[in-house]
Scaffold this motif. Structure first.
Motif, PDB file in Angstrom:
ATOM      1  N   VAL A  48       1.049  -1.300  -0.170  1.00 47.70           N
ATOM      2  CA  VAL A  48      -0.128   0.073   0.232  1.00 47.70           C
ATOM      3  C   VAL A  48       0.882   1.307   0.171  1.00 47.70           C
ATOM      4  CG1 VAL A  48      -0.405   0.277   2.590  1.00 47.70           C
ATOM      5  CG2 VAL A  48      -1.982   0.993   1.066  1.00 47.70           C
ATOM      6  N   ALA A  49       0.509   2.292  -0.757  1.00 48.10           N
ATOM      7  CA  ALA A  49       1.095   3.403  -0.534  1.00 48.10           C
ATOM      8  C   ALA A  49       0.020   4.808  -1.097  1.00 48.10           C
ATOM      9  CB  ALA A  49       2.328   3.637  -1.531  1.00 48.10           C
ATOM     10  N   CYS A  50       0.183   5.947  -0.649  1.00 42.75           N
ATOM     11  CA  CYS A  50      -0.511   6.749  -1.111  1.00 42.75           C
ATOM     12  C   CYS A  50       0.062   8.243  -1.147  1.00 42.75           C
ATOM     13  CB  CYS A  50      -1.812   7.130   0.004  1.00 42.75           C
ATOM     14  SG  CYS A  50      -3.226   8.023  -0.890  1.00 42.75           S
ATOM     15  N   SER A  51       0.060   9.034  -2.147  1.00 41.79           N
ATOM     16  CA  SER A  51       0.642  10.266  -2.391  1.00 41.79           C
ATOM     17  C   SER A  51       0.096  11.344  -1.785  1.00 41.79           C
ATOM     18  CB  SER A  51       0.802  10.654  -3.889  1.00 41.79           C
ATOM     19  OG  SER A  51       1.290  12.002  -3.934  1.00 41.79           O
ATOM     20  N   ASN A  52       0.261  12.540  -1.215  1.00 40.42           N
ATOM     21  CA  ASN A  52      -0.681  13.543  -0.806  1.00 40.42           C
ATOM     22  C   ASN A  52      -0.960  14.415  -1.694  1.00 40.42           C
ATOM     23  OD1 ASN A  52       1.835  15.046  -1.220  1.00 40.42           O
ATOM     24  ND2 ASN A  52       2.008  15.641   0.839  1.00 40.42           N
ATOM     25  N   ARG A  91      -7.459  11.486  -0.641  1.00 41.06           N
ATOM     26  CA  ARG A  91      -8.010  10.118  -0.990  1.00 41.06           C
ATOM     27  C   ARG A  91      -7.470   9.116   0.145  1.00 41.06           C
ATOM     28  NH1 ARG A  91      -3.909  10.458  -5.760  1.00 41.06           N
ATOM     29  NH2 ARG A  91      -3.911  12.687  -5.123  1.00 41.06           N
ATOM     30  N   LEU A  92      -8.319   8.037   0.091  1.00 43.22           N
ATOM     31  CA  LEU A  92      -7.886   6.688   0.946  1.00 43.22           C
ATOM     32  C   LEU A  92      -8.016   5.502   0.207  1.00 43.22           C
ATOM     33  CD1 LEU A  92      -7.834   6.275   3.976  1.00 43.22           C
ATOM     34  CD2 LEU A  92      -9.888   5.864   4.237  1.00 43.22           C
ATOM     35  N   VAL A  93      -6.675   4.975   0.128  1.00 42.10           N
ATOM     36  CA  VAL A  93      -6.613   3.562  -0.874  1.00 42.10           C
ATOM     37  C   VAL A  93      -6.438   2.299   0.185  1.00 42.10           C
ATOM     38  CG1 VAL A  93      -5.525   4.953  -2.420  1.00 42.10           C
ATOM     39  CG2 VAL A  93      -3.814   4.133  -0.758  1.00 42.10           C
ATOM     40  N   VAL A 128       4.775  10.455  -0.614  1.00 38.81           N
ATOM     41  CA  VAL A 128       4.161   9.472  -0.558  1.00 38.81           C
ATOM     42  C   VAL A 128       4.545   8.795   0.701  1.00 38.81           C
ATOM     43  CG1 VAL A 128       3.783   7.420  -1.773  1.00 38.81           C
ATOM     44  CG2 VAL A 128       4.232   9.141  -3.057  1.00 38.81           C
ATOM     45  N   ALA A 129       3.411   8.258   1.547  1.00 37.86           N
ATOM     46  CA  ALA A 129       3.532   7.271   2.431  1.00 37.86           C
ATOM     47  C   ALA A 129       3.438   5.944   2.094  1.00 37.86           C
ATOM     48  CB  ALA A 129       2.517   7.620   3.567  1.00 37.86           C
ATOM     49  N   GLY A 130       4.085   4.925   2.398  1.00 39.26           N
ATOM     50  CA  GLY A 130       3.934   3.453   2.209  1.00 39.26           C
ATOM     51  C   GLY A 130       4.124   2.435   3.023  1.00 39.26           C
TER      52      GLY A 130
ATOM     53  N   ASN B  56       0.298  12.763   4.304  1.00 37.01           N
ATOM     54  CA  ASN B  56      -0.168  11.425   4.222  1.00 37.01           C
ATOM     55  C   ASN B  56       0.273  10.262   5.264  1.00 37.01           C
ATOM     56  OD1 ASN B  56       2.658  11.601   3.616  1.00 37.01           O
ATOM     57  ND2 ASN B  56       2.711  11.274   1.550  1.00 37.01           N
ATOM     58  N   VAL B  58      -0.090   5.706   6.516  1.00 38.09           N
ATOM     59  CA  VAL B  58      -0.362   4.463   6.184  1.00 38.09           C
ATOM     60  C   VAL B  58      -1.284   4.159   7.493  1.00 38.09           C
ATOM     61  CG1 VAL B  58       1.364   4.018   4.770  1.00 38.09           C
ATOM     62  CG2 VAL B  58       1.695   3.523   7.024  1.00 38.09           C
ATOM     63  N   ALA B  79      -3.798   3.393   3.168  1.00 36.29           N
ATOM     64  CA  ALA B  79      -3.059   4.461   3.053  1.00 36.29           C
ATOM     65  C   ALA B  79      -3.896   5.691   2.930  1.00 36.29           C
ATOM     66  CB  ALA B  79      -1.736   4.417   2.294  1.00 36.29           C
ATOM     67  N   GLY B  82      -3.550  13.689   0.932  1.00 36.08           N
ATOM     68  CA  GLY B  82      -4.342  14.913   0.553  1.00 36.08           C
ATOM     69  C   GLY B  82      -3.729  16.062   0.699  1.00 36.08           C
TER      70      GLY B  82
END
Lengths: 142, 136
Positions: A48-52, A91-93, A128-130, B56, B58, B79, B82
């Protein structure tokens, strides 16, 4: 057989820069994953990872696994992110689980260590937090 | 055999685990492994973030206690990330439900499980996490 689960997290700030994935939340720096002494394979990998989205653009994330793997380095993707503007991107992934049937997992060296590195690829989309989770298949069961 | 066990709660603060023990209107949920259960088979996690902070992060699920035979188990489940919307614009809503299958974590019937949720590697404000274990 049963499974033992562990995880690490990371924060990436630049694209095409390899960074060690060694943190584990409030536990702080944990360095490599320890392979249980009775483990034969990795049965599951959770990615999992998500960019701000703080920078307009498009990019992805890679995780590189090496060290105590019998067959050498494995590389996996975790995330894609894109936006034309750097505002309003909340966003939430969901994490993605990659599972292998018993006997078909990623073979490991019992008692060894697995190094994980991550990098943001493509364009810089901000920070990006992963996180990556590994499940080791071990003898015994419930 | 009862096959599910659910807890929920609110996560606040980066790299801070929160013990989850409520079940909606039930203040102290039953967290004893059901008799006849041998393992956790699946896990369902619901999550929504407030984005009171634009950053951001997790999210981890942690299971521990005597009810977990192999010691603490940690699994990443989501994760978030925003940036603030433009002035006058509304942000979009968020929320997910994720399933982890074939978990195969051995358990001890009659013993308790400690559930913890955690927001890590960043801070997006508060988050509500719901965790459901499915036993086999």
């Amino acid at each position: 057989m049963s499974k033992e689960w562990d995880a690490r997290d990371v924060n990436m700030v630049d694209d095409d820069v390899v960074i060690d994935v060694v943190e584990r939340g409030e536990d702080g720096t944990q360095n490599e994953f320890d392979i249980p002494s009775d483990a034969s394979e990795i049965s599951d990998i959770v990615l999992v990872a998500c960019s701000n989205g703080a920078t307009a653009g498009k990019g992805g994330v890679l995780y590189r696994l090496s060290g105590g793997l019998v067959d050498g380095e494995e590389i996996l993707p975790a995330h894609g992110s894109g936006a034309s503007i750097a505002t309003g991107n909340e966003r939430l992934v969901e994490a993605h689980q990659l599972s292998f049937p018993e006997g078909e997992g990623i073979r490991v060296k019992p008692g060894g260590k697995i190094t994980v590195k991550a990098e943001m690829v493509g364009e810089d989309t901000g920070e990006v937090a992963g996180a990556i989770g590994l499940a080791f298949r071990v003898p015994g069961g419930g | 055999m009862t096959r599910t066990m659910l807890v929920e709660g609110e996560l606040t603060g980066e790299d801070t685990t929160v013990t989850l023990s409520t079940e909606g209107s039930v203040v102290s949920a039953d967290r004893q492994v059901p008799g006849g259960a041998s393992k956790i088979d699946r896990i369902l996690v619901g999550l929504a973030a407030s984005f009171d902070a634009h950053d951001n992060a997790v999210f981890y699920l942690r299971l521990s206690g005597r009810g977990i035979k192999g010691g603490e188990q940690i699994i990443p489940v989501a994760a978030a990330g925003g940036t603030a919307p433009q002035s006058g614009a509304d942000p979009t809503s968020n929320g997910i439900l994720v399933e982890i299958k074939d978990v195969d974590i051995p358990v001890r019937p009659g013993s308790s499980i400690t559930f913890e949720g955690e927001m890590a590697a960043g801070d997006v404000g508060d988050a509500t996490m719901v965790i459901d274990l499915v036993f086999a």
